[in-house]
Design a protein around this motif. Sequence first.
Motif, PDB file in Angstrom:
ATOM      1  N   ALA A  87       0.825  -1.207   0.000  1.00 43.63           N
ATOM      2  CA  ALA A  87       0.000   0.000   0.000  1.00 43.63           C
ATOM      3  C   ALA A  87       0.859   1.257   0.000  1.00 43.63           C
ATOM      4  O   ALA A  87       0.581   2.221  -0.725  1.00 43.63           O
ATOM      5  N   VAL A  88       1.911   1.274   0.810  1.00 40.72           N
ATOM      6  CA  VAL A  88       2.798   2.444   0.883  1.00 40.72           C
ATOM      7  C   VAL A  88       3.443   2.706  -0.477  1.00 40.72           C
ATOM      8  O   VAL A  88       3.506   3.859  -0.948  1.00 40.72           O
ATOM      9  N   LYS A  89       3.922   1.650  -1.126  1.00 41.72           N
ATOM     10  CA  LYS A  89       4.535   1.816  -2.450  1.00 41.72           C
ATOM     11  C   LYS A  89       3.537   2.403  -3.440  1.00 41.72           C
ATOM     12  O   LYS A  89       3.861   3.310  -4.230  1.00 41.72           O
ATOM     13  N   ALA A  90       2.303   1.908  -3.401  1.00 40.68           N
ATOM     14  CA  ALA A  90       1.276   2.410  -4.309  1.00 40.68           C
ATOM     15  C   ALA A  90       0.984   3.883  -4.060  1.00 40.68           C
ATOM     16  O   ALA A  90       0.757   4.655  -5.004  1.00 40.68           O
ATOM     17  N   LEU A  91       0.999   4.304  -2.808  1.00 37.93           N
ATOM     18  CA  LEU A  91       0.725   5.703  -2.467  1.00 37.93           C
ATOM     19  C   LEU A  91       1.840   6.630  -2.921  1.00 37.93           C
ATOM     20  O   LEU A  91       1.595   7.791  -3.268  1.00 37.93           O
ATOM     21  N   TRP A  92       3.065   6.143  -2.915  1.00 35.32           N
ATOM     22  CA  TRP A  92       4.160   6.930  -3.479  1.00 35.32           C
ATOM     23  C   TRP A  92       4.077   6.950  -5.005  1.00 35.32           C
ATOM     24  O   TRP A  92       4.273   7.991  -5.645  1.00 35.32           O
ATOM     25  N   ASP A  93       3.748   5.811  -5.597  1.00 34.11           N
ATOM     26  CA  ASP A  93       3.695   5.717  -7.052  1.00 34.11           C
ATOM     27  C   ASP A  93       2.604   6.620  -7.646  1.00 34.11           C
ATOM     28  O   ASP A  93       2.791   7.195  -8.734  1.00 34.11           O
ATOM     29  N   ASP A  94       1.476   6.750  -6.955  1.00 35.84           N
ATOM     30  CA  ASP A  94       0.383   7.562  -7.518  1.00 35.84           C
ATOM     31  C   ASP A  94       0.423   9.025  -7.073  1.00 35.84           C
ATOM     32  O   ASP A  94      -0.475   9.810  -7.403  1.00 35.84           O
ATOM     33  N   GLY A  95       1.469   9.387  -6.313  1.00 33.70           N
ATOM     34  CA  GLY A  95       1.645  10.783  -5.926  1.00 33.70           C
ATOM     35  C   GLY A  95       0.954  11.198  -4.644  1.00 33.70           C
ATOM     36  O   GLY A  95       1.091  12.356  -4.205  1.00 33.70           O
ATOM     37  N   LEU A 149      12.789  23.266   6.094  1.00 31.59           N
ATOM     38  CA  LEU A 149      12.343  21.875   6.078  1.00 31.59           C
ATOM     39  C   LEU A 149      12.485  21.290   4.674  1.00 31.59           C
ATOM     40  O   LEU A 149      11.949  21.838   3.705  1.00 31.59           O
ATOM     41  N   LYS A 150      13.196  20.174   4.569  1.00 34.27           N
ATOM     42  CA  LYS A 150      13.375  19.487   3.301  1.00 34.27           C
ATOM     43  C   LYS A 150      12.522  18.219   3.311  1.00 34.27           C
ATOM     44  O   LYS A 150      12.762  17.310   4.101  1.00 34.27           O
ATOM     45  N   LEU A 151      11.542  18.177   2.440  1.00 34.12           N
ATOM     46  CA  LEU A 151      10.606  17.064   2.404  1.00 34.12           C
ATOM     47  C   LEU A 151      11.105  15.947   1.497  1.00 34.12           C
ATOM     48  O   LEU A 151      11.797  16.192   0.509  1.00 34.12           O
ATOM     49  N   SER A 152      10.723  14.720   1.834  1.00 33.07           N
ATOM     50  CA  SER A 152      11.098  13.566   1.014  1.00 33.07           C
ATOM     51  C   SER A 152      10.463  13.681  -0.362  1.00 33.07           C
ATOM     52  O   SER A 152       9.307  14.112  -0.503  1.00 33.07           O
ATOM     53  N   GLU A 153      11.230  13.310  -1.371  1.00 26.09           N
ATOM     54  CA  GLU A 153      10.750  13.374  -2.753  1.00 26.09           C
ATOM     55  C   GLU A 153      10.481  11.992  -3.349  1.00 26.09           C
ATOM     56  O   GLU A 153       9.760  11.870  -4.329  1.00 26.09           O
ATOM     57  N   THR A 154      11.098  10.976  -2.760  1.00 25.91           N
ATOM     58  CA  THR A 154      10.955   9.627  -3.305  1.00 25.91           C
ATOM     59  C   THR A 154      10.619   8.655  -2.187  1.00 25.91           C
ATOM     60  O   THR A 154      10.849   8.927  -0.996  1.00 25.91           O
ATOM     61  N   ALA A 155      10.085   7.511  -2.567  1.00 25.78           N
ATOM     62  CA  ALA A 155       9.707   6.487  -1.597  1.00 25.78           C
ATOM     63  C   ALA A 155      10.940   5.893  -0.925  1.00 25.78           C
ATOM     64  O   ALA A 155      11.880   5.487  -1.613  1.00 25.78           O
ATOM     65  N   PRO A 156      10.958   5.813   0.399  1.00 25.64           N
ATOM     66  CA  PRO A 156      12.085   5.137   1.062  1.00 25.64           C
ATOM     67  C   PRO A 156      11.980   3.634   0.858  1.00 25.64           C
ATOM     68  O   PRO A 156      10.881   3.084   0.764  1.00 25.64           O
ATOM     69  N   PRO A 157      13.106   2.938   0.771  1.00 26.83           N
ATOM     70  CA  PRO A 157      13.048   1.481   0.604  1.00 26.83           C
ATOM     71  C   PRO A 157      12.438   0.799   1.821  1.00 26.83           C
ATOM     72  O   PRO A 157      12.682   1.205   2.963  1.00 26.83           O
TER      73      PRO A 157
END
Length: 286
Positions: A249-257, A273-281
Motif C-alpha cells: 500500500a505504501v509503495k502504491a501511495l508513493w507511485d500515484d503521488g 524543512l526538506k521534504l522527502s521526494e521519493t519512496a524510502p526502501p
Amino acid sequence: MHMRRTGAVLSLAAMVGGLAACGGDDKTYASLADKVKDGGTVVVGTKWDQPSLGLKKGAEPEGFDVDVAKAVLNKMAGGKDVKVTWKESASSNREPFLANGTVDIVFATYSITEERKKKVTFGGPYVIAHQDVMVRKDDTSINTPQDLKGKKICKAAGSNSYKRITDPPPDGQLDLDATTVDAASYSECVQKLGGNNLDALTTDDLILAGFAKQAGGNFKVLGQGFTDEKYGIGLKKGDTKTCEAVNTAVKALWDDGTMKQLLQKWFGGIQGLKLSETAPPAEGCA
C-alpha cells in the motif's frame, strides 16, 4: 508427550487469538490484513498532541499521520472505506498497546530502530524525517546541533531523540554533555521551551515543523537535520502478512503521488524543512 503437544497447541492458539482479537471485535482474524478485507473496525493509534502530524481538535485527530493511515487502510481494502476507531498512542505506550491489543496498528512518528524491532513488526517506512533542533526565535546562542553542549534539552517519555545528542554511536550520535529535562510528551516539551525551562527541543524535523507552525513564529527550526528517522507503521509482533500488505500500500501511495501531496498539504512552505521526494526502501517484514 501428549501433554506437551497439547500445551504447545494451546500456546499457539493463544498467540494467534491474541493477534486476531485486536481492537475488541467479537469476530477473530488470523491477521489485521484479514480483518481489513472483511470490513472489521480497525483501531488506529496516533499522536493527539502533535500539530500537522496527529492533533485531536474535534471528534477525530487530524494531520499527516492520520491521512496516511486512512490512505494505507483504503489501499489494503481495495479502495473501500475502512471503519476506524482512533486511539491516542503516546511514545511511551506504543509498544504495550500493540502487544496487548489496545490498538491494531500505529501511525505515530514511530521511528524504526533495531531495539524496537524486538517488540514490534514494522511496515514501511513511509517517509524519512531528520532529527533537528528548535529554539526560541530570539535565541542566537544555538545555531547548530553541536551548540547544545552544556544546554538544557527535553527528554520526552518513550522517545529516544535525546540520546542522539547525549550518547555516542551506535544508540546516540553527537555525544554531547547536555542536561536533559523530563517531560511526558513533546507538547509538554514545547510548553517548557516557551516558559524558558529549556534551551532547545530536539527531535524529528516534521514534529518540530508542526509545533513551529502552530506557535506562529515564536520558535525557529535550525534546518540542520543530522539523522535519518525512518517512520514505520507499527504492527503486533509477528504479523508479517499485514506488514507485507502495508508495504504494498505504501509503495502504491508513493507511485500515484498521494504521499507527496500529503507532505505538501501538511508541511509545505516551512522554512528550513526538506521534504522527502521519493519512496524510502522498505525494511522488510522478517
